[in-house]
Design a protein around this motif. Structure first.
Motif, PDB file in Angstrom:
ATOM      1  N   UNK A 250      -1.535 -32.074 -26.322  1.00 56.62           N
ATOM      2  CA  UNK A 250      -0.802 -31.387 -27.375  1.00 56.62           C
ATOM      3  C   UNK A 250      -0.424 -29.969 -26.983  1.00 56.62           C
ATOM      4  N   UNK A 251       0.513 -29.396 -27.733  1.00 54.48           N
ATOM      5  CA  UNK A 251       0.981 -28.027 -27.519  1.00 54.48           C
ATOM      6  C   UNK A 251       0.091 -27.020 -28.236  1.00 54.48           C
ATOM      7  N   UNK A 252       0.451 -25.759 -28.077  1.00 58.68           N
ATOM      8  CA  UNK A 252      -0.165 -24.690 -28.858  1.00 58.68           C
ATOM      9  C   UNK A 252       0.415 -24.707 -30.269  1.00 58.68           C
ATOM     10  N   UNK A 253      -0.381 -24.222 -31.216  1.00 60.85           N
ATOM     11  CA  UNK A 253       0.091 -24.117 -32.591  1.00 60.85           C
ATOM     12  C   UNK A 253       0.942 -22.875 -32.811  1.00 60.85           C
ATOM     13  N   UNK A 254       0.823 -21.887 -31.930  1.00 59.03           N
ATOM     14  CA  UNK A 254       1.577 -20.638 -32.052  1.00 59.03           C
ATOM     15  C   UNK A 254       2.819 -20.700 -31.181  1.00 59.03           C
ATOM     16  N   UNK A 255       3.969 -20.499 -31.799  1.00 59.93           N
ATOM     17  CA  UNK A 255       5.234 -20.559 -31.064  1.00 59.93           C
ATOM     18  C   UNK A 255       5.254 -19.555 -29.921  1.00 59.93           C
ATOM     19  N   UNK A 256       4.709 -18.367 -30.128  1.00 59.12           N
ATOM     20  CA  UNK A 256       4.728 -17.363 -29.078  1.00 59.12           C
ATOM     21  C   UNK A 256       3.988 -17.835 -27.830  1.00 59.12           C
ATOM     22  N   UNK A 257       2.937 -18.607 -27.994  1.00 56.63           N
ATOM     23  CA  UNK A 257       2.229 -19.170 -26.845  1.00 56.63           C
ATOM     24  C   UNK A 257       3.083 -20.203 -26.127  1.00 56.63           C
TER      25      UNK A 257
ATOM     26  N   UNK B 231      -4.911 -19.885 -33.045  1.00 57.01           N
ATOM     27  CA  UNK B 231      -4.786 -19.088 -34.262  1.00 57.01           C
ATOM     28  C   UNK B 231      -5.985 -18.153 -34.319  1.00 57.01           C
ATOM     29  N   UNK B 232      -5.857 -17.139 -35.158  1.00 58.63           N
ATOM     30  CA  UNK B 232      -6.952 -16.189 -35.367  1.00 58.63           C
ATOM     31  C   UNK B 232      -7.244 -16.105 -36.854  1.00 58.63           C
ATOM     32  N   UNK B 233      -8.507 -15.836 -37.174  1.00 56.12           N
ATOM     33  CA  UNK B 233      -8.874 -15.625 -38.569  1.00 56.12           C
ATOM     34  C   UNK B 233      -9.404 -16.880 -39.226  1.00 56.12           C
ATOM     35  N   UNK B 234      -9.018 -17.072 -40.465  1.00 52.85           N
ATOM     36  CA  UNK B 234      -9.523 -18.165 -41.293  1.00 52.85           C
ATOM     37  C   UNK B 234      -8.714 -19.437 -41.031  1.00 52.85           C
ATOM     38  N   UNK B 235      -9.350 -20.432 -40.472  1.00 51.16           N
ATOM     39  CA  UNK B 235      -8.658 -21.670 -40.110  1.00 51.16           C
ATOM     40  C   UNK B 235      -8.567 -22.655 -41.270  1.00 51.16           C
ATOM     41  N   UNK B 236      -8.994 -22.257 -42.464  1.00 48.88           N
ATOM     42  CA  UNK B 236      -9.058 -23.195 -43.586  1.00 48.88           C
ATOM     43  C   UNK B 236      -7.714 -23.881 -43.834  1.00 48.88           C
ATOM     44  N   UNK B 237      -6.645 -23.094 -43.946  1.00 48.47           N
ATOM     45  CA  UNK B 237      -5.344 -23.678 -44.239  1.00 48.47           C
ATOM     46  C   UNK B 237      -4.884 -24.649 -43.171  1.00 48.47           C
ATOM     47  N   UNK B 238      -5.204 -24.346 -41.926  1.00 51.82           N
ATOM     48  CA  UNK B 238      -4.844 -25.208 -40.798  1.00 51.82           C
ATOM     49  C   UNK B 238      -5.584 -26.543 -40.862  1.00 51.82           C
ATOM     50  N   UNK B 239      -6.892 -26.500 -41.060  1.00 55.40           N
ATOM     51  CA  UNK B 239      -7.692 -27.724 -41.071  1.00 55.40           C
ATOM     52  C   UNK B 239      -7.449 -28.557 -42.319  1.00 55.40           C
ATOM     53  N   UNK B 240      -7.268 -27.892 -43.451  1.00 59.84           N
ATOM     54  CA  UNK B 240      -7.074 -28.612 -44.710  1.00 59.84           C
ATOM     55  C   UNK B 240      -5.744 -29.349 -44.738  1.00 59.84           C
TER      56      UNK B 240
ATOM     57  N   UNK C 111      -1.841 -14.623 -30.320  1.00 54.08           N
ATOM     58  CA  UNK C 111      -1.601 -13.517 -29.392  1.00 54.08           C
ATOM     59  C   UNK C 111      -1.362 -12.196 -30.120  1.00 54.08           C
ATOM     60  N   UNK C 112      -0.420 -12.172 -31.056  1.00 57.48           N
ATOM     61  CA  UNK C 112      -0.004 -10.917 -31.685  1.00 57.48           C
ATOM     62  C   UNK C 112      -0.589 -10.707 -33.075  1.00 57.48           C
ATOM     63  N   UNK C 113      -1.371 -11.674 -33.541  1.00 57.67           N
ATOM     64  CA  UNK C 113      -1.958 -11.592 -34.884  1.00 57.67           C
ATOM     65  C   UNK C 113      -0.872 -11.438 -35.948  1.00 57.67           C
ATOM     66  N   UNK C 114       0.242 -12.124 -35.758  1.00 52.90           N
ATOM     67  CA  UNK C 114       1.349 -12.066 -36.713  1.00 52.90           C
ATOM     68  C   UNK C 114       1.228 -13.188 -37.739  1.00 52.90           C
ATOM     69  N   UNK C 115       2.018 -13.088 -38.799  1.00 56.27           N
ATOM     70  CA  UNK C 115       2.008 -14.113 -39.838  1.00 56.27           C
ATOM     71  C   UNK C 115       2.747 -15.379 -39.427  1.00 56.27           C
TER      72      UNK C 115
END
Length: 460
Positions: free
Chosen positions: A170-177, A245-254, A343-347
């Motif tokens: 699979x790919x990265x979840x962040x487009x910048x990556x 991703x960085x921070x709270x992964x809740x939204x991603x996993x849910x 990478x950039x901690x962006x939204x």
């Protein structure tokens, strides 16, 4: 006939590509007799060899992640280290066995911001192949902070003919990556699988190929570039998660996609999966559900309680969301942006759709986390989710919100998810609210099941 064909193929291949030592590769790896199969035997965990990228500096901290999924005497493979562990270190029997990678000093590495360790990690697939292990169908690469869900990995790989050349991940979840590195490669932390025939071709060119791509940063980039020379593209599977991703992964996993959960990575870069638990204990909690029904883990179901005009969203084995209103399926399937880019901690942006959390406390769902899982009867499970109280919930004084806040837990019953369903056209399973529940005392009762003919999640 299969063995004769293989001999002819490799003889022709060595003549056209100048590989005078290919006959030695074939004999050493027992490629013809042991790793190309003509009879039918469903792929199982014994057919997979894991190559785990590690180092002596990181292993002490990360071995607990590998031990969450490694099964001694069942799973096969090795952690590949940069050097032998100190003599005073006792290697745990619950850990994968280790091997020390070969010397890489002769290789070129010209990426100014990277590490030469990328060379060593790229060669793990070659060194694993050259061990000559028998009855191998797939080589699966991952990091020492990757957690594999091995039953689901087997389910995914079983879809493919291991006698063909496949590169799965699979790919990265962040487009910048993905923009910086590649959309065409499988990210190594999320793990990737290479079928035996493809590995047999890859090892022939890998060392020279590593030098050709000396400017590339990572081992996974180098592997993909070499596979590009062979002409084999990435076969994408949505259950391999780099977790960029960085921070709270809740939204991603849910909001897990409709696919088996295969892997999770970067576990020290995200908050704990469950509140008030360490990351290791969080994974143990998730795995307790996974063990009872691997294929169903993180799979979603939506249903309405039309008596109260409520909506229930289940992410099995992890969380339940209760909305004191009727919410569309499109909104329910879209991940809440509780996290930022790696990478950039962006939204944004991500490779999947996200929605911001509602700033109005009354517009947010009431969240429940997995508390208990048990098997009830043959082929059935009961999972219980208890309400997680956030400070923001206390700020909602809506009359419609108050009855939902009084629900202490959600009990979800389900039949075991048949892994063979992943070989059919994908469809999210349906659920229903069990009538007659005592909402305040015992919570909501939800039953997950296959959808009926013409059934849909459509508000009235």
């Amino acid at each position: 006939m299969a063995s004769i064909y293989t001999i002819i193929y490799f003889a022709f291949s060595s003549q056209t590509h100048g590989c005078p030592h290919c006959h030695r590769i074939i004999v050493t790896q027992k490629f013809i007799d042991n790793n190309i199969t003509t009879g039918y035997e469903k792929t199982n965990i014994s057919h997979i060899v894991f190559g785990i990228a590690g180092s002596t500096k990181t292993w002490n901290k990360r071995q607990n992640y590998s031990e969450l999924w490694w099964k001694p005497n069942i799973t096969r493979g090795f952690v590949w280290l940069d050097e032998k562990p100190p003599n005073n270190v006792t290697w745990a029997k619950t850990s994968p066995p280790y091997k020390v990678s070969g010397n890489i000093s002769r290789f070129k590495y010209t990426c100014w911001y990277g590490s030469r360790s990328a060379i060593r990690l790229a060669r793990i697939v070659k060194e694993s192949f050259e061990l000559g292990l028998e009855n191998v169908r797939w080589f699966v690469m991952g990091d020492d902070d990757t957690v594999f869900f091995t039953e689901n990995l087997v389910t995914v790989l079983s879809k493919y003919d291991h006698n063909q050349m496949y590169y799965v991940g699979g790919n990265s979840e962040s487009v910048e990556q993905d923009v910086i590195f590649s959309y065409t490669m499988a990210y190594g932390g999320g793990g990737f699988a290479i079928s035996y025939p493809l590995a047999a071709q890859l090892v022939r060119i890998l060392d020279a190929c590593i030098d050709r791509y000396s400017s590339l940063y990572g081992s996974d980039q180098k592997i993909q570039s070499c596979l590009s020379e062979i002409g084999v593209p990435l076969t994408k599977e949505l259950g391999f998660h780099q977790v960029d991703i960085q921070g709270n992964s809740y939204g991603f996993l849910a909001a897990h996609p409709l696919a088996p959960l295969v892997s999770l990575h970067h576990l020290d870069s995200i908050d704990t999966l469950f509140p008030n638990l360490t990351q290791i204990d969080s994974f143990k909690n998730l795995i307790s559900a996974y063990k009872t029904d691997p294929s169903r883990t993180l799979q979603r179901s939506f249903c309405y309680d039309l008596r109260h005009n409520w909506t229930v969203s289940v992410s099995w084995g992890y969380t339940v969301q209760l909305y004191p209103s009727l919410v569309t399926a499109k909104q329910l399937e879209t991940a809440f942006r509780t996290f930022r880019t790696f990478r950039s901690m962006s939204n944004q942006p991500f490779t999947f759709n996200v929605q911001p959390e509602n700033p109005d406390p009354c517009g947010r769902p009431i969240v429940y986390f997995l508390d208990r899982v048990e098997s009830v009867g043959e082929g059935k499970t009961l999972t219980t989710y208890k309400r997680y109280v956030e400070d923001s919930e206390k700020g909602c004084g809506s009359v419609n919100y108050a009855p939902a806040l009084a629900v202490p837990s959600v009990n979800v019953s389900a039949s075991s998810f048949n892994p063979d369903l992943w070989n059919k056209a994908p469809r999210r399973q349906c659920c229903e609210i069990v009538e007659g529940s005592d909402w305040v005392d015992s919570g909501i009762e939800v039953n997950i099941r296959s959808c009926n003919h013409f059934e849909s999640v459509t508000p009235p």
